[in-house]
Motif scaffolding. Structure first.
Motif, PDB file in Angstrom:
ATOM      1  N   LYS A 108       0.827  -1.210   0.000  1.00 24.81           N
ATOM      2  CA  LYS A 108       0.000   0.000   0.000  1.00 24.81           C
ATOM      3  C   LYS A 108       0.860   1.257   0.000  1.00 24.81           C
ATOM      4  N   ARG A 109       1.983   1.215   0.714  1.00 27.34           N
ATOM      5  CA  ARG A 109       2.856   2.394   0.744  1.00 27.34           C
ATOM      6  C   ARG A 109       3.434   2.683  -0.636  1.00 27.34           C
ATOM      7  N   TRP A 110       3.876   1.639  -1.312  1.00 25.86           N
ATOM      8  CA  TRP A 110       4.478   1.834  -2.625  1.00 25.86           C
ATOM      9  C   TRP A 110       3.439   2.215  -3.673  1.00 25.86           C
ATOM     10  N   ASP A 111       2.218   1.716  -3.523  1.00 27.04           N
ATOM     11  CA  ASP A 111       1.170   2.119  -4.442  1.00 27.04           C
ATOM     12  C   ASP A 111       0.870   3.612  -4.277  1.00 27.04           C
ATOM     13  N   ALA A 112       0.837   4.084  -3.021  1.00 28.21           N
ATOM     14  CA  ALA A 112       0.625   5.511  -2.762  1.00 28.21           C
ATOM     15  C   ALA A 112       1.801   6.339  -3.276  1.00 28.21           C
ATOM     16  N   PHE A 113       3.021   5.822  -3.107  1.00 31.66           N
ATOM     17  CA  PHE A 113       4.208   6.526  -3.584  1.00 31.66           C
ATOM     18  C   PHE A 113       4.182   6.641  -5.109  1.00 31.66           C
ATOM     19  N   ALA A 114       3.726   5.579  -5.786  1.00 33.89           N
ATOM     20  CA  ALA A 114       3.603   5.624  -7.243  1.00 33.89           C
ATOM     21  C   ALA A 114       2.622   6.721  -7.662  1.00 33.89           C
ATOM     22  N   SER A 115       1.513   6.850  -6.935  1.00 33.82           N
ATOM     23  CA  SER A 115       0.539   7.898  -7.250  1.00 33.82           C
ATOM     24  C   SER A 115       1.137   9.286  -7.039  1.00 33.82           C
ATOM     25  N   ALA A 116       1.933   9.454  -5.973  1.00 30.26           N
ATOM     26  CA  ALA A 116       2.562  10.743  -5.716  1.00 30.26           C
ATOM     27  C   ALA A 116       3.544  11.112  -6.829  1.00 30.26           C
ATOM     28  N   LEU A 117       4.298  10.136  -7.329  1.00 27.63           N
ATOM     29  CA  LEU A 117       5.233  10.401  -8.425  1.00 27.63           C
ATOM     30  C   LEU A 117       4.489  10.744  -9.707  1.00 27.63           C
ATOM     31  N   GLU A 118       3.351  10.090  -9.940  1.00 24.14           N
ATOM     32  CA  GLU A 118       2.560  10.394 -11.129  1.00 24.14           C
ATOM     33  C   GLU A 118       1.974  11.806 -11.038  1.00 24.14           C
ATOM     34  N   ARG A 160      -5.197  16.848  -9.786  1.00 21.70           N
ATOM     35  CA  ARG A 160      -6.161  16.950  -8.691  1.00 21.70           C
ATOM     36  C   ARG A 160      -7.080  15.735  -8.637  1.00 21.70           C
ATOM     37  N   LEU A 161      -7.467  15.216  -9.810  1.00 25.46           N
ATOM     38  CA  LEU A 161      -8.290  13.997  -9.831  1.00 25.46           C
ATOM     39  C   LEU A 161      -7.508  12.798  -9.297  1.00 25.46           C
ATOM     40  N   GLN A 162      -6.207  12.729  -9.635  1.00 28.09           N
ATOM     41  CA  GLN A 162      -5.367  11.641  -9.118  1.00 28.09           C
ATOM     42  C   GLN A 162      -5.263  11.721  -7.596  1.00 28.09           C
ATOM     43  N   ALA A 175      -6.222   5.265  -0.198  1.00 31.28           N
ATOM     44  CA  ALA A 175      -5.041   5.052   0.639  1.00 31.28           C
ATOM     45  C   ALA A 175      -5.157   5.640   2.042  1.00 31.28           C
ATOM     46  N   SER A 176      -6.305   6.166   2.432  1.00 30.06           N
ATOM     47  CA  SER A 176      -6.417   6.771   3.759  1.00 30.06           C
ATOM     48  C   SER A 176      -6.270   5.718   4.845  1.00 30.06           C
ATOM     49  N   GLY A 177      -5.706   6.109   5.992  1.00 27.99           N
ATOM     50  CA  GLY A 177      -5.525   5.177   7.108  1.00 27.99           C
ATOM     51  C   GLY A 177      -4.125   4.624   7.214  1.00 27.99           C
ATOM     52  N   GLU A 178      -3.299   4.766   6.166  1.00 26.88           N
ATOM     53  CA  GLU A 178      -1.913   4.303   6.200  1.00 26.88           C
ATOM     54  C   GLU A 178      -1.033   5.526   6.450  1.00 26.88           C
ATOM     55  N   THR A 179      -0.147   5.456   7.452  1.00 21.41           N
ATOM     56  CA  THR A 179       0.592   6.640   7.909  1.00 21.41           C
ATOM     57  C   THR A 179       1.361   7.322   6.788  1.00 21.41           C
ATOM     58  N   PHE A 180       2.131   6.549   6.016  1.00 25.87           N
ATOM     59  CA  PHE A 180       2.929   7.137   4.941  1.00 25.87           C
ATOM     60  C   PHE A 180       2.026   7.759   3.881  1.00 25.87           C
ATOM     61  N   ALA A 181       0.948   7.046   3.506  1.00 27.89           N
ATOM     62  CA  ALA A 181       0.032   7.572   2.495  1.00 27.89           C
ATOM     63  C   ALA A 181      -0.648   8.845   2.990  1.00 27.89           C
ATOM     64  N   ASP A 182      -1.036   8.870   4.262  1.00 27.96           N
ATOM     65  CA  ASP A 182      -1.679  10.068   4.812  1.00 27.96           C
ATOM     66  C   ASP A 182      -0.736  11.273   4.763  1.00 27.96           C
ATOM     67  N   LYS A 183       0.557  11.031   5.009  1.00 28.89           N
ATOM     68  CA  LYS A 183       1.534  12.120   4.947  1.00 28.89           C
ATOM     69  C   LYS A 183       1.689  12.628   3.508  1.00 28.89           C
ATOM     70  N   LEU A 184       1.680  11.710   2.541  1.00 33.38           N
ATOM     71  CA  LEU A 184       1.734  12.113   1.129  1.00 33.38           C
ATOM     72  C   LEU A 184       0.522  12.971   0.775  1.00 33.38           C
ATOM     73  N   ILE A 185      -0.654  12.518   1.196  1.00 34.48           N
ATOM     74  CA  ILE A 185      -1.889  13.233   0.877  1.00 34.48           C
ATOM     75  C   ILE A 185      -1.867  14.626   1.496  1.00 34.48           C
ATOM     76  N   GLU A 186      -1.411  14.716   2.739  1.00 32.19           N
ATOM     77  CA  GLU A 186      -1.331  16.010   3.413  1.00 32.19           C
ATOM     78  C   GLU A 186      -0.404  16.965   2.662  1.00 32.19           C
ATOM     79  N   THR A 187       0.724  16.453   2.199  1.00 31.73           N
ATOM     80  CA  THR A 187       1.688  17.285   1.471  1.00 31.73           C
ATOM     81  C   THR A 187       1.144  17.718   0.118  1.00 31.73           C
ATOM     82  N   LEU A 188       0.485  16.795  -0.585  1.00 27.24           N
ATOM     83  CA  LEU A 188      -0.021  17.083  -1.928  1.00 27.24           C
ATOM     84  C   LEU A 188      -1.274  17.944  -1.923  1.00 27.24           C
ATOM     85  N   SER A 189      -1.912  18.093  -0.778  1.00 25.62           N
ATOM     86  CA  SER A 189      -3.186  18.819  -0.714  1.00 25.62           C
ATOM     87  C   SER A 189      -3.048  20.287  -1.107  1.00 25.62           C
TER      88      SER A 189
END
Length: 483
Positions: free
Chosen positions: A54-64, A91-93, A101-115
């Protein structure tokens, strides 16, 4: 349960991603982020059921998303058509990432940064955003937790228990036309030879293959174009392999204003044809070529107006909510009105102040004389509780006459909401606003093509597009300007 150690696969990708995110803004590379996002996605799948997936899937989305932001900046700086489409997609991504990806610490941090991209966001924020993403710690898991292997009897039911070879991918990295990276829709002058350069990345080379052949396919009539095929022989060295080659292409005839762009897809095939299959093809492998040639096949009779009209058409084609039929009807009335806009400057066709009713009468006569419009042009049609000036197959045409002060193209936006209301009342996303500026003037005219523009009117849910033509009338004599 056995687990596979994949640290040697994971760590290099993480290191390359951090370096790319921390690189200087001038070195931001769309292809690099696209490749890293694909690698991160593959690693997410390789982790199987392990939490790291799940972390790597979220990281892939952040890179995209980062790739889309870099492409947004580059498209804006090169005056590409509708560069904001990359920001909208980012923004749609991000919205999809939030839902998955909500609920996973690393993914939540990515989402917070990208917001930050959801609010007022400009190019200056891309660099700090990349630095912030690079600084988020990602625990690099050592072991994967693959899905359990099927028992022997299940393999027999599927028909084979052979070990599969690694994925074989041919990635189209870039098309370059006459030394410039191809746009989403590339304008191309017909009846001229053009250089087509191609860059291709191959993940590995099959043992039995001697050559890789790339060929174009299309539903277009074969007599209307010539596009090259590319052939690459077996390379030396370790994969991945990067190939580049140049060919020549030509479109044999110009296109009608309403015609869709030529579309070609390049396919990849290893030779001999008995070589292993299938081959996975990724990246940009589609060419969309617009062969409009206003200098050879004029639409309005005014070259620069035709060029502006083509750009406006391409902009509206990118809007998914505008049906192709509505765009065709819109162009049918825009061409004669744009011709009138050119004549008004060339011949000072409206030399004095006239009322809105008189301007409507003259515009109606101008449009009705065309056989393609004729009796299909309505006057005073009802819409949204009001009456529109003119209407053609549901495309509303609002007419205004400014008699007191000189207008510039941006000044017409104040009239656009009325036209948008009429469009919505007819279940349309487009309308026409034609404004005659017949006010007394002490300045000469501005370039006639500048009077053609499009305004996106926000309705609260989705925009309505108003194509505006500002007709310059009551022009001073050039000799009066020197006194």
């Amino acid at each position: 349960m056995s687990k596979d150690a994949i640290l040697d696969q994971v760590f290099p990708t993480r290191a390359k991603a951090v370096l790319a995110l921390r690189a200087a803004a001038a070195k931001a590379d769309v292809e690099t982020f696209q490749a890293l996002a694909a690698e991160a996605k593959d690693l997410a799948a390789a982790f199987g059921r392990a939490p790291a997936a799940k972390r790597w899937d979220a990281f892939a989305s952040a890179l995209e998303i980062t790739r889309l932001l870099v492409e947004w900046e580059q498209a804006s700086l090169t005056a590409a058509i509708d560069p904001d489409r990359f920001l909208r997609t980012a923004r749609l991504q991000l919205k999809r990432l939030r839902s998955e990806a909500s609920g996973e610490t690393f993914a939540d941090k990515l989402i917070e940064t990208l917001s930050v991209i959801d609010g007022e966001f400009d190019f200056a924020g891309i660099g700090p955003l990349r630095q912030s993403l690079a600084a988020i710690p990602l625990p690099v898991a050592i072991y994967a937790d693959p899905k359990p292997k099927l028992p022997a009897w299940a393999h027999e039911r599927e028909g084979s228990d052979k070990e599969k070879a690694p994925d074989l991918t041919v990635a189209f990295v870039e098309f370059t036309i006459n030394g410039t990276t191809a746009e989403r829709i590339q304008a191309l002058r017909p009846r001229e030879n053009h250089d087509l350069d191609i860059a291709v990345r191959v993940s590995r080379w099959p043992e039995t293959a001697t050559a890789l052949v790339l060929s174009p396919i299309s539903i277009e009539p074969p007599s209307s174009y010539d596009l090259p095929s590319f052939r690459f022989t077996r390379p030396s060295g370790d994969p991945p392999h990067l190939f580049k080659q140049r060919g020549r292409m030509i479109l044999h005839a110009p296109q009608n204003l309403k015609a869709r762009p030529f579309e070609f897809i390049y396919t990849a095939e290893f030779q001999p044809t008995s070589t292993e299959k299938p081959v996975s093809i990724a990246g940009q492998r589609t060419l969309r070529l617009d062969g409009s040639a206003p200098d050879r096949q004029p639409y309005t009779g005014y070259r620069d107006i035709d060029t502006k009209l083509i750009a406006l058409r391409d902009q509206l084609r990118l809007e998914p909510l505008i049906p192709e039929a509505d765009l065709d009807e819109l162009l049918a009335v825009l061409v004669p009105l744009a011709n009138l806009m050119g004549q008004s400057v060339q011949d000072n066709k409206f030399p004095a102040v006239i009322s809105e009713a008189e301007f409507q009468r003259q515009a109606r006569e101008w449009l009705r004389q065309l056989p393609a419009i004729g009796s299909q042009l309505e006057e005073q049609a009802h819409s949204t509780g009001g009456r529109t000036d003119l209407s053609f197959h549901g495309i509303r045409i609002e007419l205004k006459s400014e008699q007191t002060k000189r207008l510039l193209p941006d000044d017409c936006k104040k009239y656009a909401s009325q036209a948008a209301s009429y469009a919505v009342g007819t279940n349309r996303r487009v309308a026409v606003l034609c404004v005659l500026d017949c006010s007394p003037k002490k300045q000469g005219p501005y370039p006639m093509e500048d009077g053609l523009s499009v305004h996106a009117i926000d309705t609260g849910t989705s925009p309505v597009y108003i194509v505006t033509l500002l007709i310059q009338g009551n022009l001073p004599k050039p000799s009066d300007l020197s006194r």
